[in-house]
Design an enzyme around this catalytic site. Sequence first.
Site, short mmCIF file in Angstrom:
data_model
loop_
_atom_site.label_atom_id
_atom_site.label_comp_id
_atom_site.label_asym_id
_atom_site.label_seq_id
_atom_site.Cartn_x
_atom_site.Cartn_y
_atom_site.Cartn_z
N ASP A 1 0.85 -1.19 0.00
CA ASP A 1 0.00 0.00 0.00
C ASP A 1 0.88 1.24 0.00
OD1 ASP A 1 -3.22 0.48 0.95
OD2 ASP A 1 -1.84 2.19 1.07
N HIS B 1 -12.06 -1.71 -7.17
CA HIS B 1 -11.56 -2.98 -7.71
C HIS B 1 -11.19 -3.77 -6.47
CE1 HIS B 1 -8.79 -5.16 -10.83
NE2 HIS B 1 -8.77 -5.88 -9.70
N HIS C 1 -10.00 -5.54 -3.30
CA HIS C 1 -8.66 -5.74 -2.75
C HIS C 1 -8.80 -6.04 -1.27
CE1 HIS C 1 -9.76 -1.50 -2.61
NE2 HIS C 1 -9.08 -1.40 -1.48
P1 AMP Z 1 -9.65 1.27 0.09
O1 AMP Z 1 -9.72 2.65 0.71
O2 AMP Z 1 -10.07 0.16 0.99
O3 AMP Z 1 -10.37 1.25 -1.24
O4 AMP Z 1 -8.11 1.01 -0.17
C1 AMP Z 1 -7.42 1.57 -1.24
C2 AMP Z 1 -5.98 1.57 -0.84
O5 AMP Z 1 -5.20 1.77 -1.99
C3 AMP Z 1 -5.60 2.69 0.15
O6 AMP Z 1 -5.09 2.10 1.35
C4 AMP Z 1 -4.54 3.49 -0.60
O7 AMP Z 1 -3.51 3.93 0.24
C5 AMP Z 1 -4.05 2.47 -1.63
N1 AMP Z 1 -3.50 3.04 -2.84
C6 AMP Z 1 -4.00 4.04 -3.58
N2 AMP Z 1 -3.23 4.25 -4.67
C7 AMP Z 1 -2.22 3.34 -4.60
C8 AMP Z 1 -1.10 3.03 -5.43
N3 AMP Z 1 -0.85 3.71 -6.55
N4 AMP Z 1 -0.28 2.03 -5.05
C9 AMP Z 1 -0.51 1.36 -3.90
N5 AMP Z 1 -1.54 1.58 -3.09
C10 AMP Z 1 -2.40 2.56 -3.43
#
Ligand code: AMP
Length: 112
Positions: free
Chosen positions: A30, A96, A98
């Site tokens: 993350d 998406h 995760h």
């Molecule tokens: P959620 O809020 O559960 O949808 O989680 C999305 C997660 O994606 C968050 O914890 C962000 O910090 C992470 N995130 C967003 N952009 C990226 C990226 N480019 N690479 C890695 N993690 C990301």
Amino acid sequence: MTDCLFCRIVDGEIPADIVVESDDVIAFRDIAPKAPVHVLVVPRAHHANVAELADASPALLARMAQVAREVADAECGGEFRWIFNTGASAGQSVFHVHGHVLGGGELGWEPA
Ligand code: AMP
């Protein structure tokens, strides 16, 4: 989906710190970690959230669990929290599916 951030990471268009890569699931760190270990487990196929994935492909959800365990075995002694934010009000920001693998220390519990 070209407008989906995680589809673009899966396709290699956007770089990520990938820790597991397989035919159907990848895992990457993350960008804003909330724990010493914070890895996102992501199926290559686009499904909006875990509930939709469970309906469409339970086997793929099980594969995600195997990869989560693989990450936790490698990085936090096999002990981990696995979170699926599902819906905007629950904190989902990327639509998406995760699973957040969190670990590597004593975790608190303050979900709200
Ligand atoms: P959620 O809020 O559960 O949808 O989680 C999305 C997660 O994606 C968050 O914890 C962000 O910090 C992470 N995130 C967003 N952009 C990226 C990226 N480019 N690479 C890695 N993690 C990301």
